[in-house]
Design an enzyme around this catalytic site. Sequence first.
Site, mmCIF file in Angstrom:
data_model
loop_
_atom_site.group_PDB
_atom_site.id
_atom_site.type_symbol
_atom_site.label_atom_id
_atom_site.label_comp_id
_atom_site.label_asym_id
_atom_site.label_seq_id
_atom_site.Cartn_x
_atom_site.Cartn_y
_atom_site.Cartn_z
ATOM 1 C CG ASP A 67 31.609 29.148 34.206
ATOM 2 O OD1 ASP A 67 31.446 30.287 34.675
ATOM 3 O OD2 ASP A 67 31.130 28.271 34.981
ATOM 4 C CG ASP A 136 26.103 18.663 39.176
ATOM 5 O OD1 ASP A 136 26.949 19.487 39.719
ATOM 6 O OD2 ASP A 136 25.537 18.658 38.136
ATOM 7 C CG HIS A 138 28.555 21.984 38.267
ATOM 8 N ND1 HIS A 138 27.184 22.035 38.494
ATOM 9 C CD2 HIS A 138 28.850 23.515 38.422
ATOM 10 C CE1 HIS A 138 26.405 23.342 38.444
ATOM 11 N NE2 HIS A 138 27.701 24.180 38.543
ATOM 12 C CD GLU A 143 26.550 20.206 34.849
ATOM 13 O OE1 GLU A 143 26.612 19.606 36.013
ATOM 14 O OE2 GLU A 143 25.433 21.000 34.759
HETATM 15 C C1 GLP Z 1 27.011 27.877 38.432
HETATM 16 C C2 GLP Z 1 28.638 28.174 38.044
HETATM 17 C C3 GLP Z 1 29.585 27.698 38.860
HETATM 18 C C4 GLP Z 1 29.172 27.890 40.353
HETATM 19 C C5 GLP Z 1 27.719 27.291 40.501
HETATM 20 C C6 GLP Z 1 27.252 27.235 42.007
HETATM 21 O O1 GLP Z 1 26.701 26.614 37.593
HETATM 22 N N1 GLP Z 1 28.924 27.999 36.693
HETATM 23 O O2 GLP Z 1 30.912 28.180 38.785
HETATM 24 O O3 GLP Z 1 30.230 27.576 41.287
HETATM 25 O O4 GLP Z 1 26.794 27.781 39.681
HETATM 26 O O5 GLP Z 1 26.624 28.446 42.218
HETATM 27 P P1 GLP Z 1 26.173 29.024 43.623
HETATM 28 O O6 GLP Z 1 27.364 29.581 44.084
HETATM 29 O O7 GLP Z 1 25.075 30.350 43.277
HETATM 30 O O8 GLP Z 1 25.551 27.981 44.443
#
Ligand code: GLP
Length: 255
Positions: A67, A136, A138, A143
């Site tokens: 993404d 959540d 995702h 989402e």
């Molecule tokens: C972002 C990314 C996700 C990732 C999520 C969790 O929203 N788009 O790909 O998994 O954050 O991030 P973290 O690993 O910092 O908790």
Amino acid sequence: MKILFAKDYDEMSRKAANIIASQITMKHNSVLGLATGSSPIGTYKELIKKYEQGDLCFDGCYTANLDEYRGLTKDNDQSYAYFMYNNLFKYVNINMDKTNIPDGSNPDAEAECKRYDKVVEDLGGVDIQLLGIGHDGHIGFNEPDDSFPVGTHCVKLTDMTIEANKRFFARKEDVPTEAYTMGIGTIMKAKKILMVASGKDKAEILYKTACGEVKPDVPASILRLHADVTIVADEAALSMIIEKAPELVIGLPKK
Ligand code: GLP
């Protein structure tokens, strides 16, 4: 779904890096589906170490990231392109022409999503998809929704995600409100999926992912329908699964 125990973030990172390294070793031209966020940073550090020790070579690999924030150019220090370059690509012998990330600077969402789907398709799909998980549920930026989106699409980020991601920005107002993300359909087509998760704040969502109902308002729950998913998580992130369904955890130390 295989759930591997790690005692802490460092052990999680080593175990995840070992899985990716064996994929690259077995298939030098693997297509690596890559992720951003704080969870995979340690995994990337371990992969860099293996490269520096001469145990791993990236020059045959292709990459496709999950993404990108819509509206950020790749030289913006909050873009995921910048993140990938500074957390992995610049330290290893990857050919930058073989790396792919949705182009956040393309204002034409429809054209960009179509282009990115074609990129992944032309690569022949992803061999191993690395994932983190949002609070959540995702994955990528898919989402919670009424259905599981199939291909690359433009999403409006939820307030929970903006709140969680604001730590990387000077102010909450600076967090982009939209992103381009690979769809759940594309993620599910990856041959192997590897999720990393750490910290107590991920315990509940990880439990829902592994043990709850498969439903689009917990997007990660769909991974249970995939034939080859490994979750490597630390003790804190696994705490609820350890409490309610310890038999699911591989490598859980005996008390
Ligand atoms: C972002 C990314 C996700 C990732 C999520 C969790 O929203 N788009 O790909 O998994 O954050 O991030 P973290 O690993 O910092 O908790």
